[in-house]
Scaffold this motif. Sequence first.
Motif, PDB file in Angstrom:
ATOM      1  N   ASP A 224       0.069  -3.464   7.202  1.00  0.00           N
ATOM      2  CA  ASP A 224      -0.938  -4.416   6.724  1.00  0.00           C
ATOM      3  C   ASP A 224      -0.590  -5.034   5.384  1.00  0.00           C
ATOM      4  OD1 ASP A 224      -1.146  -2.083   5.358  1.00  0.00           O
ATOM      5  OD2 ASP A 224      -3.330  -1.894   5.493  1.00  0.00           O
ATOM      6  N   GLY A 225       0.678  -4.905   4.939  1.00  0.00           N
ATOM      7  CA  GLY A 225       1.113  -5.546   3.704  1.00  0.00           C
ATOM      8  C   GLY A 225       0.877  -4.748   2.451  1.00  0.00           C
ATOM      9  N   LYS A 226       0.412  -3.526   2.569  1.00  0.00           N
ATOM     10  CA  LYS A 226       0.207  -2.675   1.401  1.00  0.00           C
ATOM     11  C   LYS A 226       1.520  -1.993   1.026  1.00  0.00           C
ATOM     12  CE  LYS A 226      -4.341  -3.263   1.430  1.00  0.00           C
ATOM     13  NZ  LYS A 226      -4.480  -4.004   2.690  1.00  0.00           N
ATOM     14  N   LEU A 227       1.520  -1.387  -0.154  1.00  0.00           N
ATOM     15  CA  LEU A 227       2.690  -0.662  -0.658  1.00  0.00           C
ATOM     16  C   LEU A 227       2.316   0.799  -0.834  1.00  0.00           C
ATOM     17  CD1 LEU A 227       3.828  -3.252  -3.337  1.00  0.00           C
ATOM     18  CD2 LEU A 227       4.858  -2.883  -1.104  1.00  0.00           C
ATOM     19  N   LEU A 228       3.192   1.682  -0.395  1.00  0.00           N
ATOM     20  CA  LEU A 228       2.948   3.111  -0.447  1.00  0.00           C
ATOM     21  C   LEU A 228       3.954   3.755  -1.394  1.00  0.00           C
ATOM     22  CD1 LEU A 228       0.730   4.582   1.129  1.00  0.00           C
ATOM     23  CD2 LEU A 228       2.495   5.448   2.671  1.00  0.00           C
ATOM     24  N   LEU A 229       3.437   4.413  -2.431  1.00  0.00           N
ATOM     25  CA  LEU A 229       4.280   5.125  -3.387  1.00  0.00           C
ATOM     26  C   LEU A 229       4.268   6.607  -3.032  1.00  0.00           C
ATOM     27  CD1 LEU A 229       5.945   5.223  -6.051  1.00  0.00           C
ATOM     28  CD2 LEU A 229       3.775   5.581  -7.249  1.00  0.00           C
ATOM     29  N   ARG A 230       5.387   7.106  -2.524  1.00  0.00           N
ATOM     30  CA  ARG A 230       5.490   8.509  -2.155  1.00  0.00           C
ATOM     31  C   ARG A 230       5.669   9.373  -3.393  1.00  0.00           C
ATOM     32  NH1 ARG A 230       3.674   9.413   2.974  1.00  0.00           N
ATOM     33  NH2 ARG A 230       4.446   7.778   4.384  1.00  0.00           N
ATOM     34  N   LEU A 231       4.868  10.426  -3.509  1.00  0.00           N
ATOM     35  CA  LEU A 231       4.986  11.366  -4.623  1.00  0.00           C
ATOM     36  C   LEU A 231       6.032  12.419  -4.294  1.00  0.00           C
ATOM     37  CD1 LEU A 231       1.191  11.911  -5.396  1.00  0.00           C
ATOM     38  CD2 LEU A 231       2.760  10.251  -6.438  1.00  0.00           C
ATOM     39  N   ARG A 232       6.794  12.810  -5.295  1.00  0.00           N
ATOM     40  CA  ARG A 232       7.812  13.829  -5.082  1.00  0.00           C
ATOM     41  C   ARG A 232       7.186  15.174  -4.760  1.00  0.00           C
ATOM     42  NH1 ARG A 232      12.949  12.564  -6.502  1.00  0.00           N
ATOM     43  NH2 ARG A 232      13.438  14.771  -6.650  1.00  0.00           N
ATOM     44  N   ARG A 233       6.034  15.452  -5.378  1.00  0.00           N
ATOM     45  CA  ARG A 233       5.304  16.689  -5.125  1.00  0.00           C
ATOM     46  C   ARG A 233       3.843  16.362  -4.903  1.00  0.00           C
ATOM     47  NH1 ARG A 233       7.602  20.764  -9.866  1.00  0.00           N
ATOM     48  NH2 ARG A 233       9.796  20.778  -9.202  1.00  0.00           N
ATOM     49  N   PRO A 234       3.208  16.913  -3.857  1.00  0.00           N
ATOM     50  CA  PRO A 234       1.783  16.656  -3.643  1.00  0.00           C
ATOM     51  C   PRO A 234       0.949  17.185  -4.807  1.00  0.00           C
ATOM     52  CG  PRO A 234       2.800  17.592  -1.671  1.00  0.00           C
ATOM     53  CD  PRO A 234       3.803  17.734  -2.776  1.00  0.00           C
ATOM     54  N   TRP A 235      -0.155  16.507  -5.080  1.00  0.00           N
ATOM     55  CA  TRP A 235      -1.060  16.948  -6.125  1.00  0.00           C
ATOM     56  C   TRP A 235      -1.915  18.109  -5.622  1.00  0.00           C
ATOM     57  CZ3 TRP A 235      -3.093  11.548  -8.118  1.00  0.00           C
ATOM     58  CH2 TRP A 235      -2.041  10.906  -8.761  1.00  0.00           C
ATOM     59  N   ARG A 236      -2.667  18.716  -6.538  1.00  0.00           N
ATOM     60  CA  ARG A 236      -3.476  19.879  -6.182  1.00  0.00           C
ATOM     61  C   ARG A 236      -4.565  19.525  -5.165  1.00  0.00           C
ATOM     62  NH1 ARG A 236      -3.062  20.546 -11.897  1.00  0.00           N
ATOM     63  NH2 ARG A 236      -1.681  22.266 -12.448  1.00  0.00           N
ATOM     64  N   ASP A 237      -5.027  18.265  -5.181  1.00  0.00           N
ATOM     65  CA  ASP A 237      -6.068  17.877  -4.240  1.00  0.00           C
ATOM     66  C   ASP A 237      -5.507  17.410  -2.907  1.00  0.00           C
ATOM     67  OD1 ASP A 237      -4.922  15.516  -4.978  1.00  0.00           O
ATOM     68  OD2 ASP A 237      -6.777  14.549  -5.640  1.00  0.00           O
ATOM     69  N   GLY A 238      -4.190  17.530  -2.701  1.00  0.00           N
ATOM     70  CA  GLY A 238      -3.569  17.147  -1.448  1.00  0.00           C
ATOM     71  C   GLY A 238      -2.978  15.755  -1.422  1.00  0.00           C
ATOM     72  N   THR A 239      -3.152  14.972  -2.488  1.00  0.00           N
ATOM     73  CA  THR A 239      -2.618  13.610  -2.515  1.00  0.00           C
ATOM     74  C   THR A 239      -1.102  13.652  -2.421  1.00  0.00           C
ATOM     75  OG1 THR A 239      -4.484  12.876  -3.876  1.00  0.00           O
ATOM     76  CG2 THR A 239      -2.525  11.478  -3.832  1.00  0.00           C
ATOM     77  N   ARG A 240      -0.566  12.908  -1.474  1.00  0.00           N
ATOM     78  CA  ARG A 240       0.885  12.850  -1.294  1.00  0.00           C
ATOM     79  C   ARG A 240       1.453  11.454  -1.490  1.00  0.00           C
ATOM     80  NH1 ARG A 240      -1.428  13.131   3.811  1.00  0.00           N
ATOM     81  NH2 ARG A 240      -0.832  11.435   5.239  1.00  0.00           N
ATOM     82  N   ALA A 241       0.578  10.438  -1.627  1.00  0.00           N
ATOM     83  CA  ALA A 241       1.038   9.064  -1.821  1.00  0.00           C
ATOM     84  C   ALA A 241      -0.094   8.253  -2.440  1.00  0.00           C
ATOM     85  CB  ALA A 241       1.497   8.433  -0.506  1.00  0.00           C
ATOM     86  N   ILE A 242       0.281   7.132  -3.080  1.00  0.00           N
ATOM     87  CA  ILE A 242      -0.667   6.194  -3.669  1.00  0.00           C
ATOM     88  C   ILE A 242      -0.462   4.848  -2.987  1.00  0.00           C
ATOM     89  CG2 ILE A 242      -1.530   5.141  -5.791  1.00  0.00           C
ATOM     90  CD1 ILE A 242      -1.850   8.121  -5.785  1.00  0.00           C
ATOM     91  N   ARG A 243      -1.565   4.221  -2.548  1.00  0.00           N
ATOM     92  CA  ARG A 243      -1.465   2.936  -1.874  1.00  0.00           C
ATOM     93  C   ARG A 243      -1.864   1.820  -2.833  1.00  0.00           C
ATOM     94  NH1 ARG A 243      -4.360   3.796   2.668  1.00  0.00           N
ATOM     95  NH2 ARG A 243      -6.247   2.713   1.970  1.00  0.00           N
TER      96      ARG A 243
END
Length: 437
Positions: free
Chosen positions: A332-351
């Motif tokens: 859908d044209g968004k950008l996904l930033l993959r994190l090297r390590r997941p955060w404590r709340d489970g976040t693994r990427a930023i859109r």
Amino acid sequence: MIRRAPERALLHSVVREHLETFLSEVRLRGDGAGLPSFVERELREFLTCGTMARGFARFRCGGCRREILVAFSCKGRGFCPSCCGRRMCELAAHLVDGVFEDVPVRQWVLTLPHRLRYRLAYDHRLCRAVLGVFARALGSFYRRRARAEGVEGRGGAVTAIQRCGSALNTNIHFHTLAAEGVFAGGIDSPLRFVPAWAPPSDVEVARLLASVRRRIVRLVRRHGIELEGEGGDGEAMDPLFAEHPALAQIQGATVIGRIATGPRAGRWVVRVGRDPRSEVVISRGRRQAHQQGFDLHADTAVGQGDRRRLERLCRYVLRPPLAGDALESTADGKLLLRLRRPWRDGTRAIRFEPSELLERLAAMIPRPRANQLIYHGAYAPRGVKHERAWCAPPPSSADEPETVPAQRPPGTTLPPEPSRRANPDEAAASGGAVGSR
């Protein structure tokens, strides 16, 4: 000849296609005042990095007569993966070969409260003053430990000022590589390094953080910043907002993880994989202390003589903010930033939306002539290491015959060391990660 073709990279295409729209929206939100000239200039020059049309150098081998063309780089200091990766490799090699040499090294990471990160992102003089408080406290810590063992000396350290976090949010924090010990002796006596007898304990790290926090609170209070209460910032002068109000809005939003421009202005960034039911737990790991927004971590160390791991650690503290392979595009044209390590709340990427990513890139560009690598103590320009180098007598010409350095044929370059990567783009893509602590 194989060139890296930067125009095919995802980051290059995002900046190329959305830069003018982003700059126009920033001017509208700033009542005609756009981004500072140095920010806009670096964003535009990024599009010329590695492009043959902007100029190139020609190299020819004197033996086989093979020729290669190398395009000029943008020499950006903010986010360019190629230029920042090349600078990471060069500075890491310099620190290992010309600064630390064979002494044991410990990494100290100081994280600051959100209220202070915004001011330090633009006010480099205040940033250096805060760093000076931490460097002096760390130097005194090593001197006291050496004095307890009957040794008088002075420590040495090098600090890399990192401007953003893993989500490309504005997060001014200090990575300090300190020699684990002191340099004893002076000009009239041989200079020797005395290593520390034991690593710092958890109690010592906590006491050091309490001392650093107390001194920084007193320092920034004189600049109108109150860290121990809710008030204090209302009457303080904000130099960034006074000079560049548009950048101030972007910088303030990125500090707290919000969006400043685009259709989602004012909202939080989108986290992928986050569990809203997860509890926030503050880790109290080994040699780590946390107090009212200040955090000090000192559990990463490299032993004496381990030059390969030391160089990996140096690359880690000097790593680019954005790795070459961290971005992905969605359907859908968004950008996904993959994190090297997941955060404590489970976040693994930023859109991100494209304009949101450009916000983050603009906020991480440092001011011109603002050094991001600072030397302290014995490694400072007037430290004991440099004084001994200047005051040492020259070698006697009678003992050794005069040698003339060999001249390289024109058009040739020195080969890279076999133990180091010759391609800085690969190092930028890896992020200069260090191994286990």
